[in-house]
Design a protein around this motif. Sequence first.
Motif, mmCIF file in Angstrom:
data_model
loop_
_atom_site.group_PDB
_atom_site.id
_atom_site.type_symbol
_atom_site.label_atom_id
_atom_site.label_comp_id
_atom_site.label_asym_id
_atom_site.label_seq_id
_atom_site.Cartn_x
_atom_site.Cartn_y
_atom_site.Cartn_z
ATOM 1 N N GLU A 68 -2.114 -2.652 7.804
ATOM 2 C CA GLU A 68 -3.012 -2.353 6.690
ATOM 3 C C GLU A 68 -3.978 -1.222 7.016
ATOM 4 O O GLU A 68 -4.492 -0.568 6.108
ATOM 5 C CB GLU A 68 -3.791 -3.603 6.291
ATOM 6 C CG GLU A 68 -2.923 -4.645 5.622
ATOM 7 C CD GLU A 68 -3.630 -5.976 5.427
ATOM 8 O OE1 GLU A 68 -4.770 -6.143 5.914
ATOM 9 O OE2 GLU A 68 -3.025 -6.868 4.807
ATOM 10 N N PRO A 71 -2.920 4.520 6.651
ATOM 11 C CA PRO A 71 -3.035 5.032 5.279
ATOM 12 C C PRO A 71 -1.749 4.764 4.498
ATOM 13 O O PRO A 71 -0.642 4.874 5.031
ATOM 14 C CB PRO A 71 -3.265 6.530 5.470
ATOM 15 C CG PRO A 71 -3.833 6.653 6.849
ATOM 16 C CD PRO A 71 -3.204 5.542 7.646
ATOM 17 N N ALA A 72 -1.887 4.409 3.223
ATOM 18 C CA ALA A 72 -0.752 3.990 2.394
ATOM 19 C C ALA A 72 0.380 5.018 2.383
ATOM 20 O O ALA A 72 1.549 4.648 2.374
ATOM 21 C CB ALA A 72 -1.220 3.703 0.972
ATOM 22 N N ARG A 74 1.495 6.820 4.719
ATOM 23 C CA ARG A 74 2.278 6.838 5.960
ATOM 24 C C ARG A 74 2.994 5.522 6.217
ATOM 25 O O ARG A 74 3.823 5.438 7.113
ATOM 26 C CB ARG A 74 1.354 7.142 7.138
ATOM 27 C CG ARG A 74 0.776 8.551 7.066
ATOM 28 C CD ARG A 74 0.115 8.955 8.347
ATOM 29 N NE ARG A 74 1.048 8.854 9.457
ATOM 30 C CZ ARG A 74 0.673 8.586 10.704
ATOM 31 N NH1 ARG A 74 -0.588 8.408 10.989
ATOM 32 N NH2 ARG A 74 1.556 8.499 11.664
ATOM 33 N N ARG A 75 2.692 4.473 5.446
ATOM 34 C CA ARG A 75 3.265 3.155 5.719
ATOM 35 C C ARG A 75 4.779 3.127 5.620
ATOM 36 O O ARG A 75 5.430 2.399 6.343
ATOM 37 C CB ARG A 75 2.682 2.105 4.771
ATOM 38 C CG ARG A 75 1.276 1.751 5.107
ATOM 39 C CD ARG A 75 0.793 0.632 4.253
ATOM 40 N NE ARG A 75 -0.643 0.484 4.424
ATOM 41 C CZ ARG A 75 -1.408 -0.210 3.647
ATOM 42 N NH1 ARG A 75 -0.896 -0.860 2.623
ATOM 43 N NH2 ARG A 75 -2.692 -0.292 3.875
ATOM 44 N N ASP A 106 -12.042 6.764 12.611
ATOM 45 C CA ASP A 106 -11.253 5.770 11.864
ATOM 46 C C ASP A 106 -11.199 4.445 12.619
ATOM 47 O O ASP A 106 -11.343 3.377 12.024
ATOM 48 C CB ASP A 106 -9.830 6.272 11.614
ATOM 49 C CG ASP A 106 -9.764 7.370 10.566
ATOM 50 O OD1 ASP A 106 -10.761 7.562 9.837
ATOM 51 O OD2 ASP A 106 -8.713 8.034 10.491
ATOM 52 N N TYR A 110 -12.489 0.826 11.325
ATOM 53 C CA TYR A 110 -11.571 -0.304 11.179
ATOM 54 C C TYR A 110 -11.907 -1.482 12.070
ATOM 55 O O TYR A 110 -11.361 -2.557 11.916
ATOM 56 C CB TYR A 110 -10.128 0.124 11.446
ATOM 57 C CG TYR A 110 -9.569 1.054 10.399
ATOM 58 C CD1 TYR A 110 -9.698 0.772 9.032
ATOM 59 C CD2 TYR A 110 -8.915 2.220 10.749
ATOM 60 C CE1 TYR A 110 -9.193 1.616 8.081
ATOM 61 C CE2 TYR A 110 -8.404 3.070 9.792
ATOM 62 C CZ TYR A 110 -8.548 2.769 8.462
ATOM 63 O OH TYR A 110 -8.033 3.609 7.511
#
Length: 115
Positions: A68, A71-72, A74-75, A106, A110
Amino acid sequence: MWIYLTGSDGLPPIVLYDYAAGRSGKYARDFLEGFNGLLQCDGYQGYNKVEDVTLVCCLDHCRRKFYEAIPAGRRKAIKHLDINSKTRLDDPVIPEENEQEKLIQDIINYKSLFI
């Protein structure tokens, strides 16, 4: 519904579904009375009521937090691998020095996922 699974001791696996009227840790405590050893769970606080066990984190729940954090966009490029998988990943690309500072920031942002 509480679900209990046996470990990987070489015996045939058992999955037991135990209906209980709620989510209180007393249900796990009562069912596992007399058991000692490692208890792998999802971190639900109800398992703290079980005595004489060592709680160990579910790797899928840990891995999910890392996934999670990606970043969306790169998922899709990330492939989940089982810890016992024979598939190997390519060596990671070391980012340029100017990108490293952003990555460090980052990571700091996180860290709240794990505290």
